[in-house]
Write a protein that holds these residues in place. Structure first.
Motif, PDB file in Angstrom:
ATOM      1  N   VAL A   1      17.304   2.298  -2.333  1.00 60.50           N
ATOM      2  CA  VAL A   1      16.400   3.396  -2.006  1.00 60.50           C
ATOM      3  C   VAL A   1      15.841   3.920  -3.314  1.00 60.50           C
ATOM      4  N   HIS A   2      14.529   3.916  -3.442  1.00 63.43           N
ATOM      5  CA  HIS A   2      13.907   4.391  -4.672  1.00 63.43           C
ATOM      6  C   HIS A   2      13.261   5.744  -4.409  1.00 63.43           C
ATOM      7  N   SER A   3      13.595   6.716  -5.228  1.00 66.23           N
ATOM      8  CA  SER A   3      13.008   8.032  -5.014  1.00 66.23           C
ATOM      9  C   SER A   3      12.611   8.632  -6.348  1.00 66.23           C
ATOM     10  N   SER A   4      11.747   9.616  -6.245  1.00 68.35           N
ATOM     11  CA  SER A   4      11.354  10.360  -7.415  1.00 68.35           C
ATOM     12  C   SER A   4      10.990  11.755  -6.934  1.00 68.35           C
ATOM     13  N   ARG A   5      11.396  12.744  -7.637  1.00 70.44           N
ATOM     14  CA  ARG A   5      11.121  14.135  -7.282  1.00 70.44           C
ATOM     15  C   ARG A   5      11.409  14.435  -5.820  1.00 70.44           C
TER      16      ARG A   5
ATOM     17  N   ILE B   1      11.896   6.509 -11.502  1.00 64.84           N
ATOM     18  CA  ILE B   1      12.554   6.298 -10.216  1.00 64.84           C
ATOM     19  C   ILE B   1      14.066   6.344 -10.340  1.00 64.84           C
ATOM     20  N   GLU B   2      14.693   6.987  -9.355  1.00 64.37           N
ATOM     21  CA  GLU B   2      16.146   6.911  -9.238  1.00 64.37           C
ATOM     22  C   GLU B   2      16.442   5.983  -8.066  1.00 64.37           C
ATOM     23  N   GLN B   3      17.541   5.257  -8.162  1.00 66.01           N
ATOM     24  CA  GLN B   3      17.843   4.349  -7.076  1.00 66.01           C
ATOM     25  C   GLN B   3      19.275   4.507  -6.595  1.00 66.01           C
ATOM     26  N   ALA B   4      19.488   4.123  -5.348  1.00 66.33           N
ATOM     27  CA  ALA B   4      20.836   4.082  -4.813  1.00 66.33           C
ATOM     28  C   ALA B   4      20.908   2.937  -3.817  1.00 66.33           C
ATOM     29  N   ASN B   5      22.009   2.206  -3.836  1.00 65.89           N
ATOM     30  CA  ASN B   5      22.176   1.128  -2.873  1.00 65.89           C
ATOM     31  C   ASN B   5      22.557   1.698  -1.524  1.00 65.89           C
ATOM     32  N   SER B   6      21.899   1.176  -0.506  1.00 61.78           N
ATOM     33  CA  SER B   6      22.141   1.706   0.826  1.00 61.78           C
ATOM     34  C   SER B   6      21.905   0.592   1.842  1.00 61.78           C
ATOM     35  N   THR B   7      21.748   0.976   3.089  1.00 62.19           N
ATOM     36  CA  THR B   7      21.582  -0.001   4.144  1.00 62.19           C
ATOM     37  C   THR B   7      20.452   0.454   5.050  1.00 62.19           C
TER      38      THR B   7
ATOM     39  N   LYS C   1       0.796  -1.226   0.000  1.00 57.76           N
ATOM     40  CA  LYS C   1       0.000   0.000   0.000  1.00 57.76           C
ATOM     41  C   LYS C   1       0.832   1.282   0.000  1.00 57.76           C
ATOM     42  N   PRO C   2       1.913   1.345   0.767  1.00 61.57           N
ATOM     43  CA  PRO C   2       2.630   2.628   0.781  1.00 61.57           C
ATOM     44  C   PRO C   2       3.155   3.042  -0.598  1.00 61.57           C
ATOM     45  N   TYR C   3       3.250   2.125  -1.518  1.00 59.38           N
ATOM     46  CA  TYR C   3       3.812   2.467  -2.833  1.00 59.38           C
ATOM     47  C   TYR C   3       2.766   2.524  -3.938  1.00 59.38           C
ATOM     48  N   ARG C   4       1.555   2.036  -3.667  1.00 59.15           N
ATOM     49  CA  ARG C   4       0.565   1.949  -4.739  1.00 59.15           C
ATOM     50  C   ARG C   4       0.319   3.288  -5.423  1.00 59.15           C
ATOM     51  N   PHE C   5       0.395   3.256  -6.716  1.00 59.96           N
ATOM     52  CA  PHE C   5       0.101   4.432  -7.555  1.00 59.96           C
ATOM     53  C   PHE C   5       0.984   5.640  -7.232  1.00 59.96           C
ATOM     54  N   LYS C   6       2.184   5.391  -6.730  1.00 65.10           N
ATOM     55  CA  LYS C   6       3.055   6.511  -6.387  1.00 65.10           C
ATOM     56  C   LYS C   6       3.994   6.857  -7.530  1.00 65.10           C
ATOM     57  N   ALA C   7       4.430   5.856  -8.300  1.00 65.06           N
ATOM     58  CA  ALA C   7       5.429   6.160  -9.320  1.00 65.06           C
ATOM     59  C   ALA C   7       5.498   5.053 -10.337  1.00 65.06           C
ATOM     60  N   ARG C   8       6.198   5.324 -11.398  1.00 65.08           N
ATOM     61  CA  ARG C   8       6.510   4.337 -12.413  1.00 65.08           C
ATOM     62  C   ARG C   8       8.006   4.070 -12.359  1.00 65.08           C
ATOM     63  N   PRO C   9       8.387   2.826 -12.609  1.00 65.86           N
ATOM     64  CA  PRO C   9       9.811   2.516 -12.473  1.00 65.86           C
ATOM     65  C   PRO C   9      10.721   3.466 -13.271  1.00 65.86           C
ATOM     66  N   TRP C  10      10.245   3.904 -14.413  1.00 63.64           N
ATOM     67  CA  TRP C  10      11.130   4.753 -15.212  1.00 63.64           C
ATOM     68  C   TRP C  10      11.261   6.176 -14.648  1.00 63.64           C
TER      69      TRP C  10
END
Ligand code: SF4
Ligand code: SF4
Ligand code: FES
Ligand code: FES
Lengths: 207, 771
Positions: free
Chosen positions: B240-244, B222-228, B211-220
């Motif tokens: 970590v997936h982020s957008s805007r 999204i920017e990602q970074a490996n983290s912990t 639910k926290p991600y539903r309809f929030k973004a499209r993979p394309w």
């Protein structure tokens, strides 16, 4: 509708004891639940889950795989009219119509008094005796609309009590394995050698 | 590759595979990708979807076989590209799509969907099916976090297998049969597993969505970074997936040493707190009308002045720092250097809820050591609740490996049903129970059968750390060659201790700093990302300390109870807003990535330390995060290494008084969701906290003639609390249990922490009827 009765819990425990793993008793216990209430209730499934140490979801998942377990109320008599090829060609629809009319319900329904549930079934492996139907899995071969009406009237008036027990009944004589006859459950993880009856062939066989 | 590696031929290439390896995995390592839906490298193969059919020739001619079910054998020839293979794979896809709704435009998986991708790469392009598709009610809730769209499901058994095999929570199952087969929970029994989010990640279609991600973004987008993940000290690898400039989700990454791709739901979903309402975005100064926003310059001047004044007038003992275990290694390093530069000795990253730092002086183990040990001894809180993915690794070690667990617990735990021996002890008597247990011949034989790892943490927050540590020392002395995996909870507690933020003696730990503050001996109390009012087990002492401290400076990302009345509040960056590294419970140094900007003018903790040092006339030797990372690297704390700093192990005797008028042991421990700021400010998780209650043996309810949910009064020498009661048959009649830090003040429920005294070795209570 309810959990298993005390009497059935005793029986359930006896059955559980026959298996090395309690979980294996799931199907027999579902039968007991269905015998108790005519169908398998939610409470009974929860109870079974507790008795054999699994989640209710596992009980539901396993149980619903089997067509003969019912998870909604069914009548005292479950009438399965075969609708597959041989029976269909020889008048299954007429049987169904007769039953519908006589019972005042549609295919798939249950009468208000809880006496009858009417289902269309797949081939009952009696094609040579088509058209056929079953009442609580007891056959009526090469039957006719007239006979169907008669059958329903007999059932209604209790004339077939002896032949056809209520839906869910497993057996009228209960099997009991006396302690001295049981082989006892062995935990499979403790078995280190092949069973005795295999040794002979293993020795004789290719090695 | 081992000596007995198996040579097989895949598409004409000879490759070596591990004995027992499945063809699909061996081929993938050799660069030949075979399409799949049900196969998952961390779960058993089930051959459910048939998408991985390839032609395999074992000497009897090529035959179509599911490559996820066929182990490699010498001389085997595999063709993943033959016409027959292609035809089979196309056929399977056509069948899978026969009932698939193809609602990709409104499906969250679109763009990262194995079904989409493989329909494109291995599908027939066209379907011959014109029949009506199967219909179900569109997404249904199967838990408060996960939704299920049965129309999209391809029945691959990944989610159900995960729930059963990996999480051990088979709350979802296939029900019905044939065309009606579907994934389902039991009616009214939701899929409330601590690990449910993983199913949304591994579902190869858009059937399961979080639910926290539903309809929030499209993979394309999204920017990602490996983290912990730093929500606890397991240190699971995440993307970590982020957008805007907003974090939208965390996905687990398969780290062979640590998390195997899994995350717990708390770690996965509490990213929501990053963008929560309660973030501190500007420096705040307390005035007569409450907090007023101010500039960094003004706030730093005041802080500098406060520190200068108290150091000059009352000396270093008048300044205390609590916290630092929630930041990066760089943060901890900078603050530790600052303390050293200023001569401040009162600093402790633990909030009185862990174990003495001397724990790290014991020979230490890695997660891999635990998972391959012959015997694991648990002297720790419930790992399923506190270090959830460590629980998964241990569960796997027992269920699929040959590890045996000996557990010492006051209440039972998530691992009790997998324990070879689960031994109960009362509050404060773990030591003697351990001694008695070790005399058992079977236990001795087990302990000498191979490596022994002790997972050690603070099992009971109502028993003092010294008492719990003494029991651990007893165990370590008795078992030769045992190693320890510290089960301390906060994300970077090991890093903070090793970076030098730990107290050099008990005289400087959090309990003693709070005691000094309560006695009016602390001029400046610095809270470094900590909330003692919420986290310190002894609530009365924490309250007295915050009232008694001269000034409170709080460096925090979120407003919290201890910050509400602080004199200076400095806004801090939280995880995913700063770069650096973190150290997990093994000592493994893992990367922390910045993916979004801080709200307002918040800064990372290290930067605040560097500037304070500067203003106070000290040079920390580095003024950038890279500079600090280099310094850390020079002491062995570079990303990727396992960093171990030797600590003195101190032995001490503690005596526990015999039971007096209070004869019931109080056990207090944490559960997965509590009132802590990360959970409470994540809307999807906040409602999952248990709420305040006290658990008692069911017979106690009968004795008092009350029902579950009714109020009962618990009284200790320290105070009393009225709480709703719930029956729990894991407890005996002389034990009560309460979850720590639960929300519930609103409903007027008492706080179990008001029963705990930090100066008492154990907390004992009695139960009274509420008049
Ligand atoms: S819901 Fe997803 S993971 Fe579960 S069986 Fe269906 S397709 Fe597979
Ligand atoms: S186990 Fe710990 S590190 Fe892993 S996801 Fe959960 S909170 Fe994060
Ligand atoms: S078709 Fe009716 S029994 Fe076979
Ligand atoms: S991946 Fe092999 S059958 Fe599904």
């Amino acid at each position: 509708m309810a959990r298993l009765t005390d009497e059935n819990v005793t029986l359930a425990k006896e059955i559980i004891d026959r298996y090395p793993r309690a979980k294996s008793a799931l199907i027999p216990l579902l039968h007991i639940a269905q015998e108790q209430d005519g169908w398998v209730t939610d409470e009974a499934m929860r109870h079974i889950a507790e008795l054999i140490g699994v989640t209710p979801a596992e009980v539901l998942g396993t149980g619903t795989f089997y067509e003969m377990f019912k998870f909604e109320p069914v009548g005292r008599y479950l009438i399965n009219v075969c609708g597959t090829m041989s029976c269909a060609l020889l008048g299954a629809d007429d049987l169904m119509h007769a039953a519908e009319e006589e019972l005042g319900i549609h295919e798939g329904g249950t009468t208000d008094d809880g006496m009858f549930t009417l289902h269309r079934a797949e081939c009952q492996a009696a094609c040579t005796e088509a058209p056929c139907l079953q009442v609580n899995y007891r056959y009526r071969f090469r039957t006719t609309p007239v006979e169907v009406r008669q059958l329903i009237s007999d059932l209604r008036n209790g004339r077939l009590e002896d032949e056809i027990p209520p839906h869910g009944t497993l057996a009228r004589v209960r099997q009991h394995i006396p302690a001295d006859r049981g082989v006892g459950a062995v935990d499979p993880s403790r078995v280190t050698s092949p069973p005795e009856w295999i040794t002979a062939s293993a020795e004789g066989g290719a090695s | 590759m081992s000596e007995q590696s198996v040579e097989i031929t895949v598409n004409g290439k000879t490759i070596s595979a591990e004995p027992g390896e499945m063809v699909i995995a061996a081929a993938e390592r050799a660069g030949e990708f075979i399409p799949r839906f049900c196969y998952h490298p961390r779960m058993s193969s089930v051959g459910m979807c048939r998408q991985c059919l390839v032609e395999i020739d074992t000497g009897r001619g090529p035959m179509l076989q599911p490559s996820c079910m066929v182990p490699v054998s010498p001389g085997m020839t595999v063709d993943t590209e033959s016409d027959t293979t292609k035809q089979a794979q196309e056929g399977i896809l056509e069948l899978l799509l026969a009932n698939h709704p193809l609602d990709c435009p409104v499906c969250d998986k679109g763009g990262e969907c194995p079904l989409q991708d493989q329909a494109f790469s291995h599908g027939p392009g066209e379907s011959r099916y014109i029949e009506e598709k199967r219909h179900y009610e569109k997404p249904i809730d199967i838990s408060s976090l996960i939704m299920l769209d049965r129309e999209r499901c391809v029945l691959c058994d990944r989610c159900t297998r995960f729930a059963d095999e990996v999480a051990g929570d088979p709350l979802i199952h296939f029900v019905e049969r044939g065309n009606a087969t579907q994934v389902m929970t039991y009616p009214d029994e939701p899929f409330s597993s601590h690990f449910s989010g993983n199913t949304a990640q591994i579902c190869p279609v858009g059937a399961l969505t979080a639910k926290p991600y539903r309809f929030k973004a499209r993979p394309w987008d999204i920017e990602q970074a490996n983290s912990t993940c730093t929500s606890c000290s397991v240190g699971c690898e995440i993307s970590v997936h982020s957008s805007r400039d907003r974090v939208l989700r965390y996905q687990g990454i398969d780290n062979d040493d640590v998390n195997w791709g899994w995350l717990c739901d708390r770690g996965r979903f509490n990213f929501e707190s990053i963008h929560a309402e309660g973030r501190v975005t500007e420096p705040l100064i307390k005035t007569a009308d409450g907090h007023q926003a101010t500039s960094w310059n003004a706030a730093m001047s005041i802080t500098t002045e406060l520190l200068n004044e108290s150091l000059a007038s009352a000396g270093a003992p008048s300044v205390g720092l609590i916290g630092g275990a929630r930041g990066t290694n760089e943060d901890a390093w900078a603050w530790a250097r600052l303390c050293t530069a200023l001569g401040i000795e009162r600093h402790d990253p633990q909030i009185g809820d862990g174990l003495p730092a001397a724990l790290l002086g014991m020979p230490r183990a890695t997660i891999r050591d635990v998972a391959s040990a012959a015997t694991v001894v648990l002297l720790a809180p419930d790992l399923k609740e506190e270090l959830p993915v460590l629980y998964l690794r241990l569960r796997d070690a027992v269920v699929n490996g040959s590890t045996r667990i000996i557990e010492f617990t006051a209440t039972g735990s998530g691992l009790t049903r997998h324990a070879w021996r689960s031994i109960r002890h009362g509050a404060g008597d773990a030591g003697s129970v351990i001694s008695a247990t070790l005399e058992d011949a079977d236990v001795q034989a087990q302990l000498s059968s191979g490596p022994v790892v002790v997972v050690a943490g603070r099992g009971n927050l109502a028993t003092s750390a010294d008492v719990e540590f003494a029991a651990l020392q007893k165990l370590m002395t008795a078992v030769d060659g045992a190693t320890v995996l510290p089960a301390l909870r906060r994300g970077n507690v090991v890093g903070a201790l090793q970076a030098g933020l730990g107290p050099t003696s008990e005289a400087f730990d959090t309990t003693s700093t709070l005691t000094a503050a309560a006695n009016g001996q602390i001029e400046v109390l610095v809270l470094l990302g900590s909330d003692p009012l919420a986290d310190f087990p002894d609530r009365d002492l924490a309250t007295a300390a915050l009232n008694g401290a001269g000034r409170v400076v709080s460096i925090t990302g979120h407003m919290n109870a201890s910050t509400a009345d602080a004199d200076v509040v400095l806004p801090a960056a939280v995880m995913s807003e700063k770069t650096g590294s973190t150290t997990n419970l093994e000592g493994r140094v893992l990367p922390v990535a910045k993916k979004v900007n801080t709200p307002g003018v918040a800064r990372p903790d290290w930067m605040i330390a560097v500037e304070l040092a500067d203003r106070l006339g000290h040079d920390l030797g580095a003024s950038s995060v890279e500079g600090i990372s280099e310094q850390l690297m020079s002491v062995g704390a570079g990303v990727g290494s396992v960093w171990r700093v030797p600590f003195q192990a101190s032995a001490q005797e503690v005596s526990v008084a015999p039971k007096g008028g209070y004869d019931i042991d109080l056990i207090v421990s944490r559960v997965m969701y509590d009132g802590g700021v990360a959970t409470a400010s994540s809307p999807s998780l906040a409602g999952l906290a248990n709420g305040r209650a006290v658990a008692v043996n069911p017979a106690v309810l009968e004795q008092f003639g009350i029902d579950s949910g009714e109020m009962i009064r618990i009284v200790s020498e320290r105070g009393s609390a009225e709480l709703p009661v719930c029956p729990d048959d894991r407890l005996d009649r002389n034990t009560v249990w309460a979850a720590f830090a639960q929300p519930g003040r609103e409903s007027g429920f008492g706080d179990v922490r008001s029963l705990i005294s930090s100066s008492a070795p154990v907390s004992r209570v009695r139960i009274e009827r509420v008049p």
